[in-house]
Design a protein around this motif. Structure first.
Motif, mmCIF file in Angstrom:
data_model
loop_
_atom_site.group_PDB
_atom_site.id
_atom_site.type_symbol
_atom_site.label_atom_id
_atom_site.label_comp_id
_atom_site.label_asym_id
_atom_site.label_seq_id
_atom_site.Cartn_x
_atom_site.Cartn_y
_atom_site.Cartn_z
ATOM 1 N N ALA A 48 12.699 35.981 -34.394
ATOM 2 C CA ALA A 48 11.861 35.106 -33.715
ATOM 3 C C ALA A 48 11.719 33.934 -34.261
ATOM 4 C CB ALA A 48 10.505 36.078 -33.707
ATOM 5 N N ARG A 103 5.223 36.287 -15.824
ATOM 6 C CA ARG A 103 6.389 37.266 -15.481
ATOM 7 C C ARG A 103 6.310 37.930 -14.320
ATOM 8 N NH1 ARG A 103 7.592 33.506 -18.241
ATOM 9 N NH2 ARG A 103 8.652 33.594 -20.199
ATOM 10 N N ALA A 127 10.286 40.341 -34.190
ATOM 11 C CA ALA A 127 11.754 40.488 -34.367
ATOM 12 C C ALA A 127 12.156 39.739 -35.264
ATOM 13 C CB ALA A 127 12.240 40.145 -32.994
ATOM 14 N N GLY A 187 11.129 43.701 -29.611
ATOM 15 C CA GLY A 187 11.790 43.282 -28.548
ATOM 16 C C GLY A 187 10.950 43.252 -27.157
ATOM 17 N N LYS A 188 9.726 43.869 -27.112
ATOM 18 C CA LYS A 188 9.125 44.017 -25.804
ATOM 19 C C LYS A 188 8.216 42.781 -25.644
ATOM 20 C CE LYS A 188 5.922 47.324 -23.687
ATOM 21 N NZ LYS A 188 5.275 48.587 -23.684
ATOM 22 N N GLU A 189 8.240 42.529 -24.418
ATOM 23 C CA GLU A 189 7.353 41.187 -24.142
ATOM 24 C C GLU A 189 5.927 41.484 -23.938
ATOM 25 O OE1 GLU A 189 8.522 37.178 -21.795
ATOM 26 O OE2 GLU A 189 8.203 39.012 -20.428
ATOM 27 N N LYS A 190 4.679 40.777 -24.461
ATOM 28 C CA LYS A 190 3.490 40.940 -24.356
ATOM 29 C C LYS A 190 2.772 39.520 -23.837
ATOM 30 C CE LYS A 190 2.772 41.164 -29.173
ATOM 31 N NZ LYS A 190 2.131 42.073 -30.270
ATOM 32 N N ASN A 215 7.394 38.314 -27.917
ATOM 33 C CA ASN A 215 8.213 39.611 -28.156
ATOM 34 C C ASN A 215 7.688 40.222 -29.354
ATOM 35 O OD1 ASN A 215 9.838 39.191 -25.782
ATOM 36 N ND2 ASN A 215 11.386 38.056 -26.675
ATOM 37 N N ASP A 216 7.340 41.557 -29.270
ATOM 38 C CA ASP A 216 7.021 42.214 -30.564
ATOM 39 C C ASP A 216 8.427 42.447 -31.125
ATOM 40 O OD1 ASP A 216 8.127 44.390 -29.281
ATOM 41 O OD2 ASP A 216 6.484 45.271 -28.875
ATOM 42 N N TYR A 254 3.503 34.159 -23.653
ATOM 43 C CA TYR A 254 4.128 35.588 -24.161
ATOM 44 C C TYR A 254 4.990 35.569 -25.260
ATOM 45 C CZ TYR A 254 3.594 36.711 -19.045
ATOM 46 O OH TYR A 254 3.082 37.199 -17.853
#
Length: 367
Positions: A53, A207, A50, A252-255, A248-249, A246
């Protein structure tokens, strides 16, 4: 140039632009970049994160720690030549294979220099994810005392020291001092069970409960990838420690990702396969240095007994190890790194000056 000049021992005083305190661990130091520099590099370098970030420069040193102490050598050697470059090169190799095998990403975005990573800020899972394929080390010592339950796992009778276990075991411990978790002592690096984690998902920074399964899956798959590759080199992957976190890509998706280092001589035991088949243990990891320290000092109980920590710290502070002892460690680390990456390791005669030049000229991070 002396050997001491080739060692990057102090890595928390570099002129890297930051507006936050530098975090310095046993081996790595982390420089959090300003928001402006993070945004600029994300745009200039096209990092897949992002736009806002937080980024950091992570610099590895050549320091050598064992038994919770930092050790130095004669002639002003404050570390082990080539150690940092070896650790980074090995981790880079495994992270790349993980990605190629569809496992998970790491926190590394860029590798400006053999001692430097540019990383995305991650929210760490508060677990040292340990996997064991052989019974040795602390697990063997507990087993020899008669213990048959390890991290909530029942271990069968009749095992011998250094024997391969019936199956790969996951034996987690705490990362840092965690407070207020029932049944978990408030101390760093204490063994925990899977039930401890399941009953306290948020306290361990997961999470969701489903991510416990995911971390175990990624740990096992990562272990298997490294073990299979090392087997091609007739090296045995004995046990290891992974860390997860964790991020965010770009959307904005958490992975969940791998973080810190993986499959290195600092975080793993690696044995020579040919020697093992002959009934001998030859360590291609830090464990060899630990054994050398135990043999070098006349009272090894100082290194093993946590109640004698003051004496241990004095031992490390007041004793410069023989140069040959540190060069043996260098040969081990550089040797296993070159086996793994399949080429000669790139080493610098003056790593400090070199990495400063690169971060100034190519990344605009040094004033």
């Amino acid at each position: 140039m002396s050997l001491a000049d080739k060692v990057l021992a102090v890595n928390d005083d570099l002129p890297i632009r930051t507006d936050k305190p530098v975090h310095s661990g046993k081996v790595r130091s982390v420089y959090w970049l300003t928001e402006e520099d993070s945004r600029r590099l994300i745009e200039e370098k096209g990092y897949p994160v992002a736009p806002d970030a937080p980024l950091a420069v992570m610099v590895i040193s050549d320091r050598i720690s064992a038994f919770d102490c930092i050790w130095t050598g004669e002639g002003g050697m404050r570390g082990v030549p080539g150690k940092g470059a070896a650790l980074n090169a090995i981790s880079n190799h495994w992270f790349r294979l993980f990605k190629e095998n569809g496992l998970a990403d790491s926190h590394i975005l860029d590798i400006p220099h053999p001692l430097v990573w540019i990383v995305q800020k991650a929210r760490p899972v508060m677990i040292e994810a340990i996997a064991r394929q052989y019974i040795t080390g602390s697990m063997w010592r507990a087993y020899a005392r008669g213990e048959r339950e390890f991290c909530g796992i029942e271990i069968p009778d009749g095992l011998q020291k250094d024997q391969k276990l019936p199956e790969l075991l996951i034996t987690p411990s705490t990362k840092g001092v965690l407070k207020g978790i029932p049944g978990v002592p408030e101390a760093d690096d204490v063994n925990i069970t899977r039930k401890n984690i399941e009953d306290n998902v948020e306290a361990f920074n997961f999470r969701s409960a489903e991510d416990i399964d995911l971390y175990e899956k990624l740990l096992k798959e990562g272990f298997d990838v490294i073990s299979a590759e090392l087997a091609k080199l007739d090296q045995i992957f004995v046990d290891t420690k992974f860390e997860f976190g964790y991020v965010n890509d770009a959307d904005g998706k958490e992975k969940l990702i791998y973080m810190d280092e993986v499959g290195t001589p600092d975080s793993s035991r690696i044995w020579d396969g040919e020697q093992y088949r002959q009934g001998k243990i030859v360590e291609n990891s830090k464990e060899g240095f630990r054994q050398a320290l135990l043999d070098y000092f006349p009272d090894p109980d100082i290194l093993l007994n946590k109640d004698r920590m003051d004496e241990r710290q004095a031992l490390a502070r007041d004793n410069e190890l023989p140069e040959a002892m540190l060069m043996d460690v260098s040969a081990t680390y550089v040797g296993i790194a070159e086996k793994i990456i399949g080429k000669e390791l790139e080493l610098s005669d003056n790593p400090r000056a070199e990495l400063i030049d690169i971060l100034r000229d190519q990344y605009g991070l040094v004033d």
